[in-house]
Write an enzyme that holds these catalytic residues in place. Structure first.
Site, mmCIF file in Angstrom:
data_model
loop_
_atom_site.group_PDB
_atom_site.id
_atom_site.type_symbol
_atom_site.label_atom_id
_atom_site.label_comp_id
_atom_site.label_asym_id
_atom_site.label_seq_id
_atom_site.Cartn_x
_atom_site.Cartn_y
_atom_site.Cartn_z
ATOM 1 C CG ASP A 56 -1.973 -1.025 1.236
ATOM 2 O OD1 ASP A 56 -1.912 -1.931 0.404
ATOM 3 O OD2 ASP A 56 -2.887 -0.911 2.071
ATOM 4 C CG ASP A 115 -12.960 -2.277 0.451
ATOM 5 O OD1 ASP A 115 -12.451 -3.407 0.344
ATOM 6 O OD2 ASP A 115 -12.657 -1.337 -0.301
HETATM 7 O O1 LIG Z 1 -5.982 -1.151 1.716
HETATM 8 C C1 LIG Z 1 -6.236 -0.330 2.600
HETATM 9 O O2 LIG Z 1 -5.692 -0.381 3.733
HETATM 10 C C2 LIG Z 1 -7.210 0.772 2.307
HETATM 11 C C3 LIG Z 1 -7.507 1.644 3.310
HETATM 12 C C4 LIG Z 1 -8.403 2.670 3.077
HETATM 13 C C5 LIG Z 1 -8.960 2.793 1.835
HETATM 14 C C6 LIG Z 1 -8.683 1.933 0.817
HETATM 15 C C7 LIG Z 1 -7.803 0.887 1.040
HETATM 16 N N1 LIG Z 1 -7.471 -0.028 0.095
HETATM 17 C C8 LIG Z 1 -7.870 -0.279 -1.216
HETATM 18 O O3 LIG Z 1 -8.417 0.804 -1.949
HETATM 19 C C9 LIG Z 1 -9.423 0.259 -2.763
HETATM 20 C C10 LIG Z 1 -10.494 1.224 -3.000
HETATM 21 O O4 LIG Z 1 -10.065 2.303 -3.777
HETATM 22 P P1 LIG Z 1 -11.175 3.111 -4.572
HETATM 23 O O5 LIG Z 1 -12.305 3.274 -3.624
HETATM 24 O O6 LIG Z 1 -11.518 2.254 -5.734
HETATM 25 O O7 LIG Z 1 -10.521 4.379 -4.914
HETATM 26 C C11 LIG Z 1 -9.998 -0.913 -1.972
HETATM 27 O O8 LIG Z 1 -10.552 -1.867 -2.807
HETATM 28 C C12 LIG Z 1 -8.799 -1.427 -1.259
HETATM 29 O O9 LIG Z 1 -8.168 -2.435 -2.037
#
Ligand SMILES: O=C(O)c1ccccc1N[C@@H]1O[C@H](COP(=O)(O)O)[C@@H](O)[C@H]1O
Length: 249
Positions: free
Chosen positions: A12, A134
């Site tokens: 990340d 999520d």
């Molecule tokens: O992975 C994390 O810890 C995380 C924490 C907070 C937000 C997102 C996180 N991870 C990844 O981001 C995608 C979502 O991104 P978006 O909403 O498409 O812009 C999610 O699927 C996690 O894999």
């Protein structure tokens, strides 16, 4: 023989650094240095997959697009499949993500806020699109996990009907906590869909991987492992050996 549980070490990226968060909350970052070094360390340890996330893009605090593209490209060239996530919400960000050479992208917010666009790109790109579910309880969260985005099972049914190939299921309450995965949630999601599920959040010990490997027959295809690897709870080599042994048992 049961198929092996795929392991996806997580990288990340926030502000150019590899980090881990607790419950996905901004401000809880622990930094683990250069993301390319982290990715290549997992590759040298035998990783077949990498779960690569642009956290700034997910939170809406900018992006690490060039850095992420470099990590994805170099890692993919080294033979590792990349699942790319964070901030993929429109044609431009999708094109940039797919152009990195990643094997698939993982969409979060877009699946909640732009369902028509997501249906269209699922139809266009098939297996290269996964959706990240999520959740807190059974409520989906988007925009860096800061906003509610509807009911898990209603969204899952819609995405199934649109042909979504795969889901990455994260229990936000478990993510980054080393408290063990939410096996009940995974069981319920697997019962609600016939698509493969990648489990995310909470893995803390090799027994967690054994428990997830036992769920391969019901649809758990893989597991994202983050904090446990960075904190040294076990090595990636030991994790890979564990899932290999479970598949052979
Ligand atoms: O992975 C994390 O810890 C995380 C924490 C907070 C937000 C997102 C996180 N991870 C990844 O981001 C995608 C979502 O991104 P978006 O909403 O498409 O812009 C999610 O699927 C996690 O894999």
């Amino acid at each position: 023989m049961t198929p092996e549980l795929e392991l996806l070490p997580a990288v990340d990226v926030r502000d150019g650094q590899a980090v881990r968060l607790v419950h996905g909350e901004s401000g809880t970052e622990t930094s683990y240095g250069d993301p390319l070094e982290a990715a290549l360390a997992w590759q040298r340890a035998g990783a077949r997959w990498l779960h690569l996330v642009d956290l700034d893009a997910a939170f809406g605090t900018g992006d690490n697009r060039e850095r992420i593209a470099e990590v994805a490209r170099v890692t993919a060239e080294a033979g590792v499949k990349v699942e790319l996530s964070g901030g993929i919400r429109d044609d431009d960000s999708l094109a940039a993500a797919l152009a990195t050479g990643c094997t698939r992208v993982n969409l979060g917010t877009a699946a909640l806020e732009a369902p028509e666009w997501v249906a269209k790109i699922i139809a266009e790109h098939g297996d290269r699109i996964a959706v990240g579910l999520d959740v807190r309880g059974t409520t989906l969260r988007g925009r860096g996990w800061t906003r509610d985005g509807g009911d898990l099972y209603e969204t899952l049914a819609r995405l199934d009907s649109e042909g979504c190939a795969r889901y990455v299921v994260t229990d936000i309450a478990k993510d980054g906590t080393l408290q063990g995965p939410n096996l009940e949630l995974l069981r319920n999601v697997c019962a609600a869909t016939d698509r493969p599920v990648v489990a995310s959040g909470g893995v803390s010990r090799l027994d967690d991987l054994r428990a997830l490997a036992a769920m391969v027959p019901i649809g758990v295809e893989g597991a994202i492992v983050g904090k446990a690897l960075y904190a040294g709870a076990f090595t990636l080599e030991a994790a890979l050996e564990t899932v290999r042994a479970e598949a052979a048992a």
